[in-house]
Motif scaffolding. Structure first.
Motif, PDB file in Angstrom:
ATOM      1  N   SER A  73      -4.160   8.424   3.418  1.00  0.00           N
ATOM      2  CA  SER A  73      -3.502   9.470   2.634  1.00  0.00           C
ATOM      3  C   SER A  73      -2.330  10.075   3.399  1.00  0.00           C
ATOM      4  O   SER A  73      -1.394  10.600   2.802  1.00  0.00           O
ATOM      5  CB  SER A  73      -4.500  10.580   2.289  1.00  0.00           C
ATOM      6  N   LEU A  74      -2.395   9.988   4.719  1.00  0.00           N
ATOM      7  CA  LEU A  74      -1.371  10.625   5.541  1.00  0.00           C
ATOM      8  C   LEU A  74      -0.836   9.571   6.516  1.00  0.00           C
ATOM      9  O   LEU A  74      -1.615   8.813   7.103  1.00  0.00           O
ATOM     10  CB  LEU A  74      -2.021  11.793   6.302  1.00  0.00           C
ATOM     11  N   SER A  75       0.477   9.519   6.657  1.00  0.00           N
ATOM     12  CA  SER A  75       1.048   8.518   7.560  1.00  0.00           C
ATOM     13  C   SER A  75       2.418   8.988   8.040  1.00  0.00           C
ATOM     14  O   SER A  75       3.029   9.875   7.442  1.00  0.00           O
ATOM     15  CB  SER A  75       1.163   7.168   6.858  1.00  0.00           C
ATOM     16  N   ILE A  76       2.877   8.385   9.118  1.00  0.00           N
ATOM     17  CA  ILE A  76       4.231   8.671   9.602  1.00  0.00           C
ATOM     18  C   ILE A  76       4.913   7.361   9.966  1.00  0.00           C
ATOM     19  O   ILE A  76       4.404   6.597  10.807  1.00  0.00           O
ATOM     20  CB  ILE A  76       4.228   9.585  10.850  1.00  0.00           C
ATOM     21  N   MET A  77       6.017   7.054   9.287  1.00  0.00           N
ATOM     22  CA  MET A  77       6.853   5.928   9.700  1.00  0.00           C
ATOM     23  C   MET A  77       7.716   6.436  10.845  1.00  0.00           C
ATOM     24  O   MET A  77       8.345   7.495  10.726  1.00  0.00           O
ATOM     25  CB  MET A  77       7.781   5.496   8.567  1.00  0.00           C
ATOM     26  N   VAL A  78       7.750   5.664  11.920  1.00  0.00           N
ATOM     27  CA  VAL A  78       8.527   6.093  13.082  1.00  0.00           C
ATOM     28  C   VAL A  78       9.722   5.160  13.276  1.00  0.00           C
ATOM     29  O   VAL A  78       9.572   3.936  13.273  1.00  0.00           O
ATOM     30  CB  VAL A  78       7.630   6.105  14.347  1.00  0.00           C
ATOM     31  N   ASN A  79      10.887   5.760  13.419  1.00  0.00           N
ATOM     32  CA  ASN A  79      12.135   5.004  13.582  1.00  0.00           C
ATOM     33  C   ASN A  79      12.525   4.179  12.353  1.00  0.00           C
ATOM     34  O   ASN A  79      12.989   3.045  12.477  1.00  0.00           O
ATOM     35  CB  ASN A  79      12.091   4.102  14.829  1.00  0.00           C
ATOM     36  N   LYS A 111       0.825  -1.218   0.000  1.00  0.00           N
ATOM     37  CA  LYS A 111       0.000   0.000   0.000  1.00  0.00           C
ATOM     38  C   LYS A 111       0.850   1.255   0.000  1.00  0.00           C
ATOM     39  O   LYS A 111       0.320   2.358   0.077  1.00  0.00           O
ATOM     40  CB  LYS A 111      -0.893  -0.005   1.248  1.00  0.00           C
ATOM     41  N   HIS A 112       2.160   1.073  -0.067  1.00  0.00           N
ATOM     42  CA  HIS A 112       3.093   2.208  -0.046  1.00  0.00           C
ATOM     43  C   HIS A 112       3.056   2.986   1.260  1.00  0.00           C
ATOM     44  O   HIS A 112       3.345   4.177   1.277  1.00  0.00           O
ATOM     45  CB  HIS A 112       2.827   3.166  -1.221  1.00  0.00           C
ATOM     46  N   LEU A 113       2.644   2.324   2.341  1.00  0.00           N
ATOM     47  CA  LEU A 113       2.612   3.009   3.639  1.00  0.00           C
ATOM     48  C   LEU A 113       3.931   2.869   4.379  1.00  0.00           C
ATOM     49  O   LEU A 113       4.267   3.707   5.218  1.00  0.00           O
ATOM     50  CB  LEU A 113       1.462   2.463   4.491  1.00  0.00           C
ATOM     51  N   ILE A 114       4.680   1.804   4.101  1.00  0.00           N
ATOM     52  CA  ILE A 114       6.028   1.681   4.669  1.00  0.00           C
ATOM     53  C   ILE A 114       6.971   1.207   3.562  1.00  0.00           C
ATOM     54  O   ILE A 114       6.526   0.702   2.519  1.00  0.00           O
ATOM     55  CB  ILE A 114       6.099   0.707   5.883  1.00  0.00           C
ATOM     56  N   SER A 115       8.262   1.356   3.781  1.00  0.00           N
ATOM     57  CA  SER A 115       9.245   0.939   2.781  1.00  0.00           C
ATOM     58  C   SER A 115       9.554  -0.547   2.974  1.00  0.00           C
ATOM     59  O   SER A 115       9.374  -1.085   4.069  1.00  0.00           O
ATOM     60  CB  SER A 115      10.524   1.752   2.950  1.00  0.00           C
ATOM     61  N   PRO A 116      10.013  -1.218   1.907  1.00  0.00           N
ATOM     62  CA  PRO A 116      10.362  -2.632   2.036  1.00  0.00           C
ATOM     63  C   PRO A 116      11.443  -2.846   3.112  1.00  0.00           C
ATOM     64  O   PRO A 116      11.374  -3.822   3.864  1.00  0.00           O
ATOM     65  CB  PRO A 116      10.895  -2.996   0.650  1.00  0.00           C
ATOM     66  N   ARG A 141       9.137   9.856   9.252  1.00  0.00           N
ATOM     67  CA  ARG A 141       8.972  10.080   7.821  1.00  0.00           C
ATOM     68  C   ARG A 141       7.492  10.366   7.607  1.00  0.00           C
ATOM     69  O   ARG A 141       6.671   9.441   7.614  1.00  0.00           O
ATOM     70  CB  ARG A 141       9.379   8.827   7.029  1.00  0.00           C
ATOM     71  N   ILE A 142       7.192  11.632   7.491  1.00  0.00           N
ATOM     72  CA  ILE A 142       5.797  12.027   7.259  1.00  0.00           C
ATOM     73  C   ILE A 142       5.501  11.811   5.781  1.00  0.00           C
ATOM     74  O   ILE A 142       6.282  12.250   4.924  1.00  0.00           O
ATOM     75  CB  ILE A 142       5.583  13.521   7.585  1.00  0.00           C
ATOM     76  N   GLN A 143       4.421  11.136   5.482  1.00  0.00           N
ATOM     77  CA  GLN A 143       4.088  10.915   4.066  1.00  0.00           C
ATOM     78  C   GLN A 143       2.669  11.324   3.763  1.00  0.00           C
ATOM     79  O   GLN A 143       1.754  10.972   4.507  1.00  0.00           O
ATOM     80  CB  GLN A 143       4.271   9.435   3.702  1.00  0.00           C
ATOM     81  N   CYS A 144       2.507  12.009   2.670  1.00  0.00           N
ATOM     82  CA  CYS A 144       1.155  12.248   2.181  1.00  0.00           C
ATOM     83  C   CYS A 144       1.060  11.684   0.768  1.00  0.00           C
ATOM     84  O   CYS A 144       1.867  12.009  -0.099  1.00  0.00           O
ATOM     85  CB  CYS A 144       0.800  13.730   2.178  1.00  0.00           C
ATOM     86  N   LEU A 145       0.107  10.806   0.568  1.00  0.00           N
ATOM     87  CA  LEU A 145      -0.043  10.092  -0.703  1.00  0.00           C
ATOM     88  C   LEU A 145      -1.470  10.292  -1.200  1.00  0.00           C
ATOM     89  O   LEU A 145      -2.421   9.821  -0.580  1.00  0.00           O
ATOM     90  CB  LEU A 145       0.262   8.603  -0.462  1.00  0.00           C
TER      91      LEU A 145
END
Lengths: 361, 361
Positions: B115-121, B92-97, B127-131
Motif C-alpha cells: 500500500s505504501l512505497s517510494i520510488m527512488v531516483n 502492480k502500479h508500484l513503479i512507472s513504466p 516519489r512516495i506513493q500510497c495506493l
C-alpha cells in the motif's frame, strides 16, 4: 384428428443421430414423386379431385394389414391445422415451405416416428418421403420403395414406357426420385477445401444446397447434396452414385478435421469451448449464431475435445431452436427478441442437462 | 535481498476490493514528489549521488522504531532484478513504466502489503506513493503524509516559500502531489454519458486517463481521474476537490447502471452471462478481450445479475492477467499465443474456483 405428438416434440427419427457415419451425415432422404394416371396434375386439379386423392390415401392407411406392415400413420389435413403447425412440419422436413403456404385440399400422412411420410397434392399428387438418421440412403430407398409398392397395389400411376414416371415438373420425370444427404462439414468449410469440392458437384449430376432446400443458405456448416438427374438412370444407379460421392466427401471432411486438429488444435479447442461457454450461458441468441455455435460444439464433441455432451443435442436443437417450435414453447406469435430468449433458454436447458462438458486433457 | 512475496503473488492491498464505494472505485492513490535540498535532480545525478540517496532511504527504513510505526518494508534495487520483475512492479502500479526502463542506481521500497512505497531516483529523488483499495483518498493522503513526515525528520527537502516543493518537472511544483482514483465506469461507457463528463474534467483541473497512466487507453472501462494542478492549492484542497468530483461521477455511474438495468435488463443479462461463459471456458484470450469481459462480469456481479463470484476476482485478475505475471507463470519469455493460453487458464481457474455463477432468478 389423431396426430400423435408430432406437434409437441421436436424429435424425429432423423434427429436420433444414430447410424453409420453419424458424426458427419445428419440424415439421408429419398423422395419419390408419383401421380395418378389420367388425373390432372395438382396445379390444375379441382377441389373435388383433390378430395378424391386425399381420400384414396386415407383409405390406404386404413386398409386392414397396412398398420402391421408399415406402422402407425397419422393423417394431417393442411386446412385443419394453423400456420404455426404448418411451420413445425416444415422445420421437421415433413413438408416443403411452398406446401405450407398453399391453399386447397392438401395433406400429409406421417408415420409415428416421422421417418416415412407422404405429401398429398403438393407439386405432384404424392410425394413419398423417407427420412432416416445418418448414412442410410439405401435403407431410405428400400422403405420409400416399399410404400410406393403399397400405393401401386391400389392406384395406377402415370407412367411412360420410355420416360418412366410422369411428374408435374419435367426435372422429376423418370424415376421421380430425389435422394439427398444432409452433411455437417465444418472441416471443409474451415479449411476452405469445400469450395472446390462443391463447385464440381454439378458436373457429376449432383446439387449442393443449404439445410432447408433450394435457395436456403448453408447454416451451421450443414450442406445437402442431392441428385439432379432423374431421367435415364435407375433408382439404384442414383442411390449408388450419391452414396459413392458422399463417402468421398465424408473422407475429405475427416481429412480436413484431422488437418485442422493437427495444425490448429489450440485454436480449435478455444473455439469449441467458447461455443460451449456461450451456448450454456447466453440469455439471447439468434438462430444464425445458435447454428454456428452448435456446429462448433458438435465438431468438438466429434473430435473428442469436449466430453459429456450427447452429440445428438445438435440434431435435436436444429429443429427445437427453429421459429415455430420456439413460438409453440412461448405460446404463440412473438417478437424476435423474445424468440431469441426462448431459444437461448432451450439451448441452455438441453446442453447443461447432462452435467455439462468435461475437459479432454 | 528480502523482498517478501511481491513477485510471487499478483495481489496487492489495492486489489482487495474492500472499502467505501468498492463497486465503482477500484483504488485511490496519492503520490508525493520530493527532492533533497541542494542536490541535482535525478536526470543530472552522478552515480555516486544516486547511491547516496538510495542509502539514505535504506537507512531510514532500518532505523529502530520505523518498522513498529510504518510496518515492514522491502528494499528492491532496480539493477538487481530482471526485466520481468520490473514489469511485474509496473503491473502492480508500484513503479512507472518509464522507471522500469531506466538505467543507473535506482530502487523502490515497498511495504509488505504494497500500500505504501517510494520510488527512488525516478523523475524526482523520491516519489512516495500510497495506493489503497476503494474510495480511500483521504486515508491514502494521511498515510503518504505520514511517510513524508518521517523522511523529513532525516532529510531536508528542496522547498520554496512561494512555490512550495520543488520538483524535476514544473507541473509537479507546489504540493508535489498527484492524487488519483481508478474507477470502473461501464454504465457511463454503455450509455455514452461518459464522453460529456470526461470532456469537462480539464475545465475543473482534473485529467482522465486509462488504467496504466498517461497515454494508456481505457481498457475494461477503467478510468483514472487525477488532479492536474499542484500549485496554489493545499494538499487538502486537492483531496477534497478530487473526492467531491469522484463522488459525483460515482453518482452518475450508479444512475447510468440503473437506467441501463431498467431499459435493457435482458440485453445486460445476456452480456454478463456471455462474459461469464467465455471467461470460464475460453482456451485463448487476449489481454484486451479479457479486460472487456471481466468488466462485463464485474458489472453483472455488482448489479446482482450473477451470484457466487467474488467481485474482487476482477481486481485481482487485472494484475494477474498482465504480461509479466503470465510470463512468470509460464516460466519466462513466451509467444503471444502461449501467453493468451496461460491468461485463459488463469482466468478459468480463478473464476470457476468458487463453484461458478448462479442465476439471479
Amino acid at each position: 384428428m389423431d396426430r400423435g405428438d408430432i406437434f409437441s416434440r421436436p424429435d424425429s427419427k432423423w434427429t436420433e443421430g444414430k447410424g453409420p457415419d453419424a458424426d458427419i451425415v445428419i440424415s439421408s432422404r429419398v423422395r419419390l414423386a408419383r401421380n395418378i394416371k389420367n388425373m390432372p396434375f395438382p396445379y390444375m386439379l379441382s377441389e373435388e379431385k383433390e378430395q378424391e386423392i386425399l381420400n384414396a390415401i386415407k383409405d390406404i392407411i386404413e386398409t386392414p394389414g397396412f398398420r402391421e406392415k408399415m406402422g402407425t400413420f397419422y393423417y394431417i389435413p393442411l386446412n385443419e391445422i394453423d400456420q404455426l403447425e404448418k411451420q413445425m412440419l416444415v422445420e421437421k422436413h415433413l413438408i416443403s415451405p411452398q406446401f405450407a403456404q398453399s391453399k386447397g385440399y392438401k395433406g400429409v400422412i406421417v408415420r409415428e416416428d416421422e421417418s416415412l411420410s407422404i405429401m398429398v397434392n403438393e407439386e405432384d399428387h404424392f410425394r413419398i418421403q423417407c427420412l432416416l438418421p445418418a448414412m442410410q440412403l439405401n435403407d431410405a430407398w428400400v422403405l420409400a420403395n416399399q410404400m410406393d409398392d403399397i400405393l401401386e397395389q391400389t392406384l395406377e400411376f402415370a407412367f411412360d414406357k420410355e420416360k418412366g414416371y410422369l411428374t408435374s415438373c419435367p426435372t422429376n420425370v423418370g424415376t421421380g426420385m430425389r435422394a439427398s444427404v444432409m452433411l455437417h462439414l465444418p472441416g471443409l468449410v474451415f479449411t476452405r477445401m469445400g469450395y472446390q469440392i462443391f463447385s464440381t458437384m454439378g458436373q457429376i449430376g449432383l446439387t449442393v444446397r443449404g439445410m432447408y432446400g433450394e435457395g436456403s443458405e448453408a447454416s451451421g456448416n450443414l450442406f445437402q447434396i442431392s441428385n439432379q438427374v432423374t431421367l435415364g438412370l435407375t433408382e439404384e444407379d442414383i442411390i449408388n452414385h450419391l452414396t459413392s460421392v458422399t463417402l468421398q466427401v465424408i473422407d475429405q471432411e475427416r481429412n480436413a478435421r484431422n488437418l485442422f486438429l493437427k495444425e490448429g488444435k489450440d485454436q480449435l479447442e478455444d473455439r469449441v469451448w467458447r461455443a460451449y461457454g456461450i451456448l450454456s450461458h447466453a440469455r439471447n441468441i439468434s438462430s444464425q449464431e445458435a447454428m454456428k455455435l452448435l456446429s462448433d460444439l458438435r465438431l468438438g464433441i466429434d473430435l473428442n475435445l469436449i466430453q459429456g455432451i450427447d452429440p445428438t443435442v445438435f440434431n435435436n436443437l436444429m429443429v427445437a431452436t427453429q421459429m415455430a417450435f420456439l413460438q409453440q414453447k412461448g405460446k404463440g406469435e412473438m417478437q424476435p427478441h423474445l424468440r431469441d430468449q426462448i431459444r437461448a433458454a432451450t439451448i441452455r436447458e438441453k446442453i447443461t442437462k447432462k452435467n455439462g462438458g468435461h475437459e479432454s486433457c
